[in-house]
Write a protein that holds these residues in place. Structure first.
Motif, short mmCIF file in Angstrom:
data_model
loop_
_atom_site.label_atom_id
_atom_site.label_comp_id
_atom_site.label_asym_id
_atom_site.label_seq_id
_atom_site.Cartn_x
_atom_site.Cartn_y
_atom_site.Cartn_z
N VAL A 143 0.92 -1.20 -0.04
CA VAL A 143 -0.06 0.03 0.06
C VAL A 143 0.82 1.42 -0.11
CG1 VAL A 143 -1.97 -1.21 1.25
CG2 VAL A 143 -0.31 0.09 2.67
N ALA A 144 2.18 1.13 0.03
CA ALA A 144 3.02 2.41 0.03
C ALA A 144 4.39 1.95 -0.28
CB ALA A 144 2.92 3.08 1.62
N ILE A 145 5.06 2.81 -0.69
CA ILE A 145 6.37 2.37 -1.11
C ILE A 145 7.47 3.63 -0.33
CG2 ILE A 145 8.19 2.78 -3.00
CD1 ILE A 145 6.01 1.79 -4.79
N PHE A 146 8.57 3.23 0.14
CA PHE A 146 9.81 4.08 0.65
C PHE A 146 10.87 4.06 -0.25
CE2 PHE A 146 7.28 3.09 4.47
CZ PHE A 146 7.23 4.19 5.01
N LEU A 147 11.41 5.22 -0.68
CA LEU A 147 12.46 5.55 -1.51
C LEU A 147 13.61 5.72 -0.71
CD1 LEU A 147 13.38 5.94 -4.39
CD2 LEU A 147 12.60 8.20 -4.29
N HIS A 148 14.80 5.22 -1.06
CA HIS A 148 15.86 5.09 -0.31
C HIS A 148 17.19 5.47 -1.44
CE1 HIS A 148 14.47 2.43 2.69
NE2 HIS A 148 13.46 2.32 1.98
N HIS A 149 18.39 6.02 -0.90
CA HIS A 149 19.50 5.93 -1.77
C HIS A 149 20.48 4.88 -1.07
CE1 HIS A 149 21.69 9.64 0.37
NE2 HIS A 149 21.17 8.74 1.21
N THR A 150 21.58 4.51 -1.68
CA THR A 150 22.10 3.32 -1.24
C THR A 150 23.28 4.04 -0.37
OG1 THR A 150 23.55 2.97 -3.15
CG2 THR A 150 21.68 1.77 -2.84
N GLN B 232 25.12 -6.40 3.85
CA GLN B 232 24.03 -6.59 4.91
C GLN B 232 23.59 -7.90 5.42
OE1 GLN B 232 20.48 -5.12 2.38
NE2 GLN B 232 21.11 -3.02 2.47
N THR B 233 23.92 -8.76 4.65
CA THR B 233 23.83 -10.46 4.89
C THR B 233 25.14 -10.82 5.49
OG1 THR B 233 25.07 -11.22 2.99
CG2 THR B 233 22.49 -10.95 3.17
N GLY B 234 26.07 -10.01 5.67
CA GLY B 234 27.72 -10.37 6.40
C GLY B 234 27.58 -9.73 7.62
N ASP B 235 28.14 -8.41 7.60
CA ASP B 235 28.11 -7.54 8.95
C ASP B 235 26.76 -7.36 9.88
OD1 ASP B 235 30.72 -7.29 8.07
OD2 ASP B 235 30.58 -5.29 7.01
N ARG B 236 25.77 -7.28 8.93
CA ARG B 236 24.58 -6.92 9.80
C ARG B 236 23.86 -7.92 10.06
NH1 ARG B 236 22.01 -1.70 6.77
NH2 ARG B 236 23.85 -0.20 6.74
N GLN B 237 24.16 -9.26 9.41
CA GLN B 237 23.50 -10.55 9.60
C GLN B 237 21.94 -10.61 9.04
OE1 GLN B 237 24.61 -11.51 13.79
NE2 GLN B 237 26.50 -12.64 12.95
N ILE C 15 19.01 -9.26 1.19
CA ILE C 15 19.23 -7.58 0.89
C ILE C 15 17.92 -6.99 1.27
CG2 ILE C 15 18.30 -7.65 -1.41
CD1 ILE C 15 20.56 -5.47 -2.02
N GLY C 16 17.97 -6.03 1.70
CA GLY C 16 16.56 -5.33 2.64
C GLY C 16 15.64 -4.54 1.51
N TYR C 17 16.22 -4.17 0.41
CA TYR C 17 15.33 -3.36 -0.51
C TYR C 17 14.79 -4.39 -1.62
CZ TYR C 17 19.08 -0.13 0.68
OH TYR C 17 19.96 0.87 1.36
N ILE D 17 28.12 -3.57 -7.75
CA ILE D 17 27.88 -2.92 -6.51
C ILE D 17 26.69 -3.47 -5.57
CG2 ILE D 17 27.07 -0.56 -5.87
CD1 ILE D 17 28.47 0.35 -8.63
N ILE D 18 25.69 -4.00 -6.35
CA ILE D 18 24.59 -4.36 -5.59
C ILE D 18 24.89 -5.76 -4.90
CG2 ILE D 18 22.17 -5.26 -5.78
CD1 ILE D 18 21.94 -3.73 -8.51
N GLN D 19 25.74 -6.57 -5.49
CA GLN D 19 26.37 -7.87 -4.62
C GLN D 19 27.04 -7.39 -3.69
OE1 GLN D 19 29.79 -10.13 -6.18
NE2 GLN D 19 28.19 -11.78 -6.38
N HIS D 20 28.00 -6.23 -3.51
CA HIS D 20 28.61 -5.73 -2.56
C HIS D 20 27.59 -5.40 -1.40
CE1 HIS D 20 31.94 -3.99 -0.15
NE2 HIS D 20 31.29 -2.91 -0.09
N LEU D 21 26.55 -4.42 -1.65
CA LEU D 21 25.59 -4.20 -0.64
C LEU D 21 24.74 -5.26 -0.20
CD1 LEU D 21 23.79 -1.45 -2.70
CD2 LEU D 21 25.12 -1.05 -0.86
N TYR D 22 24.68 -6.44 -0.88
CA TYR D 22 24.09 -7.61 -0.35
C TYR D 22 24.84 -8.21 0.78
CZ TYR D 22 22.79 -12.68 -0.25
OH TYR D 22 22.76 -13.77 0.04
N SER D 23 26.47 -8.51 0.38
CA SER D 23 27.24 -9.05 1.18
C SER D 23 27.32 -8.48 2.69
CB SER D 23 28.54 -9.31 0.56
OG SER D 23 28.69 -9.97 -0.60
#
Length: 272
Positions: A91-98, A120-125, A129-131, A112-118
């Motif tokens: 019902v809604a969308i939130f817009l982000h920048h990386t 979020q799933t590595g350091d942040r556990q 990926i959240g987006y 770059i997206i793979q690096h973001l994934y790594s």
């Protein structure tokens, strides 16, 4: 269709058309009849009752833009992937920048997206990926979180407001004074138009959302009216998606509404 209903339309629909319609299943016959009676040169709203389901609104749907599957950027880095979680609808969308460098070559976006994934799933556990979606500076849309682009996948993008929402991330950093590529905002608008159109939602409207975390901008249990296309900062204490991208939100909302075929109305800031 009863005889009285048929007679009520007889002065507008030729008999041959009525005969053909009687060969169609009831729901499709009704939809075709409304289109014939009103014409197809303007948006038509048809509310149909399906057995075992609520009314279905067939209007203001935008075409699905091309979305690159997550397999393109994921590569061999994927670990154990828990089953996705779902809500009933978006019902809604939130817009982000990386908040990552923005002077990249678009061919490098998957890396770059793979690096973001790594991260979020590595350091942040996190489990993924959240987006739900990522859009690069050339306007390419990538599938983010697993679960199906056309489904209401519960993301991990806006603390307190992940349910019944989707997260779109603009790849780069868009603080004050940083140019925002037109290709990027056009794709964000197209994605917004399609995703919100699945639930019949006008991108220029607001909706009520309830926070489920005290770490969000609002205490858990608080119900707040937010734009259906909002910046991350509308729900969380952050400067994301950056001042430059935030300034483009009214334009993106208007473009998304146009892509849904909605009537023009005055500019809306979407400020809650």
């Amino acid at each position: 269709m009863t005889q009285s209903r048929r007679l009520a339309w007889s002065d507008r629909v030729p008999g041959t058309v009525l005969v053909l319609l009687e060969c169609l299943p009831g729901m499709f016959a009704l939809f075709a009849l409304v289109l014939f009676a009103r014409g197809v040169d303007r948006p038509v709203t048809v509310r149909l009752e399906q057995h075992g389901a609520g009314p279905v609104t067939m209007a203001y749907r935008a075409a699905q833009p091309r979305i690159v599957p997550r397999s393109v950027w994921l590569g061999p880095s994927a670990g154990h992937q828990p089953p996705p979680r779902y809500d009933d609808k978006v019902v809604a969308i939130f817009l982000h920048h990386t908040d990552s460098p923005g002077n990249y070559d678009c061919k490098d976006a998957p890396h770059i997206i793979q690096h973001l994934y790594s991260g979020q799933t590595g350091d942040r556990q996190w489990d993924d990926i959240g987006y739900n979606f990522i859009v690069d500076r050339c306007g390419t849309i990538y599938e983010g979180r697993a679960g199906g682009v056309d489904r209401a996948v519960t993301g991990a993008h806006t603390m307190g407001f992940n349910h019944r929402t989707a997260g779109i991330a603009a790849l780069g950093t868009f603080t004050a004074g940083v140019p925002v590529p037109r290709a990027m905002t056009d794709s964000i608008a197209a994605l917004t138009a399609w995703k919100l159109g699945l639930a019949g939602i006008d991108p220029r409207d607001s909706t009520l959302l309830q926070s489920n975390s005290n770490l969000s901008r609002y205490k858990a249990g608080t119900t707040v009216a937010l734009p259906v296309l909002a910046g991350h900062d509308a729900g969380y204490m952050t400067s994301c998606p950056g001042a430059a991208l935030t300034a483009r939100l009214p334009e993106i909302r208007q473009t998304a509404a146009r892509l849904q075929g909605r009537p023009v109305r005055g500019p809306a800031t979407g400020t809650p």
